[in-house]
Scaffold this motif. Sequence first.
Motif, short mmCIF file in Angstrom:
data_model
loop_
_atom_site.label_atom_id
_atom_site.label_comp_id
_atom_site.label_asym_id
_atom_site.label_seq_id
_atom_site.Cartn_x
_atom_site.Cartn_y
_atom_site.Cartn_z
N ILE A 1 1.13 -1.24 0.10
CA ILE A 1 0.12 -0.04 -0.32
C ILE A 1 0.69 1.41 0.06
O ILE A 1 0.98 1.82 -1.08
CB ILE A 1 -0.96 -0.27 1.62
CG1 ILE A 1 -2.15 -0.67 1.34
CG2 ILE A 1 -1.52 1.92 1.53
CD1 ILE A 1 -2.92 -1.29 1.99
N THR A 2 1.68 1.88 1.40
CA THR A 2 2.70 2.28 1.24
C THR A 2 3.30 2.68 0.23
O THR A 2 4.12 3.87 -0.88
CB THR A 2 3.03 2.61 2.77
OG1 THR A 2 3.92 0.82 2.43
CG2 THR A 2 2.28 2.89 3.51
N ASN A 3 4.61 1.61 -0.34
CA ASN A 3 4.99 1.84 -1.80
C ASN A 3 4.67 2.17 -2.86
O ASN A 3 5.11 2.94 -3.77
CB ASN A 3 6.40 0.04 -1.72
CG ASN A 3 7.42 0.28 -2.57
OD1 ASN A 3 7.57 0.14 -3.74
ND2 ASN A 3 8.22 1.30 -1.61
N GLY A 4 2.92 1.56 -3.49
CA GLY A 4 3.34 1.67 -4.32
C GLY A 4 2.53 2.97 -4.74
O GLY A 4 2.66 4.21 -5.69
N GLY A 5 1.77 3.74 -3.55
CA GLY A 5 1.12 4.84 -3.16
C GLY A 5 2.84 6.42 -3.20
O GLY A 5 2.08 7.25 -3.70
N MET A 6 3.22 5.68 -2.50
CA MET A 6 4.69 6.20 -2.26
C MET A 6 5.04 7.13 -3.75
O MET A 6 5.56 8.01 -4.00
CB MET A 6 5.21 6.23 -1.45
CG MET A 6 6.21 7.06 -1.36
SD MET A 6 7.83 6.99 -2.05
CE MET A 6 8.21 4.67 -1.22
#
Length: 445
Positions: free
Chosen positions: A151-156
């Motif tokens: 979630i965080t890696n893709g969004g960031m």
Amino acid sequence: MDLDEAFELVGEFGPRQKRLTAFLVLLQVFVAFQSMLIVLVGAVPEYHLDLEEIPASREVLAKHVRFASNFTSIATEWYLIKHDAYKVSLAASLYFAGLLIGNIMFGPLSDKLGRKPVYLTGIFFDVIFGYVSAFAPNYEIFAISRFFVGITNGGMSLVSFVLTQEYVGKSFWALTGSLTNLTFAVGIAIYALLGYYIREWRFLAFISNSPGLFFFLLSFMLPESPRWLYSQGRTAEAENVLQYIALGNGKERLSVKLKQCIGAVKKDDSESGVLSLVKHPVLRWRTVILMYIWSGRRKSTTAFLIFAGIACIFTMCLPENRGGFFFSPSILALCGKLTVSAAFNIIYIYTSELYPTVVRNAGLGVCSMTCRFGGILAPFVPSLKTLGPSVPFVVFGISGLSAGFLTLLLPETLNKPIAETIEDLQTSTYQMLKNKKVNQLEENS
């Protein structure tokens, strides 16, 4: 002046912008580490089991299995073999499911709250959950942490890509976008090198996650996107960022004064975000076409996709040892892969150019979401060989050809102004250029 004129004045790709872009481009090495982590930490070495029946207890299984290789992984530590072997693939699937959710969440949030705060939040939790993966006491916590890393890696990474575009002048978007995708590929190669020397999976996960801490701490020095500030009506803040860029580019005496952005988003504007992609006719049509293209930058995408489709179909028609070297199925398949990769690189840039600044991240997030669905479905395509050895090539070939021709329905963006707000889409590109020339003539008169 408007924003594009301001970039021409302060410098479209000066020394300060090069430093900002280089930082965000190098961040893709860390993104690649996280994306490829499961490939090595989930590797299953050859093993010998001295029992005919699989014991139900993991403790009993541990006494009767011997792994042949000297490296460790989650499979060797938690004995994810036989009936538990699916758990390695499950952890990988959870990561990609997280990527899908992250793309949907972070895109609209960064359009609403700003690029920098959403990016900083994403990379902070990316590092936290990355360390949780490295020190996970059991498989369940490891799998859940990989989901949140996705979630965080893709969004960031999605927000950081848009920042590399919005820090520079529009004529350099192709360069910064291509460098981002190129560095991601370099990151995969570096991760493979790390895996060659680091044989203990927890240490490998720790080392792979640690660059994120370095990038997080330095990210506080990044300015907010001037394009986003301008699109939100925060003209004074946008001027300050442009002044900061001008100073870094060696233009100390330059004074930047922006005209008010027409159609700037208000804080209580409920129509901004993903809903705008559905409500606005132009954005709705573009989004539907781009979602299909992403699942399979400028209109040069058409040529690459069509060539990829033709290569797949020729590969289907030619037997292995016919057609000479240049027309062998293997060479055509490699050419198809090359052109698909080229098209994928360009579609990132082209998509960001087609959406106004106020919904740019939301548009990229929705389109890249379909790419995640394509990644989930792609492994099942080879199973179509049961219907015939040529069927997978037919599927890929038709997808490439149809996506390429659909791109012809989208407008060209080369040497065209970037829309900052949805209202800008109401004005034709020709009219926008014509108005600039009329205003310039009046000023000269």
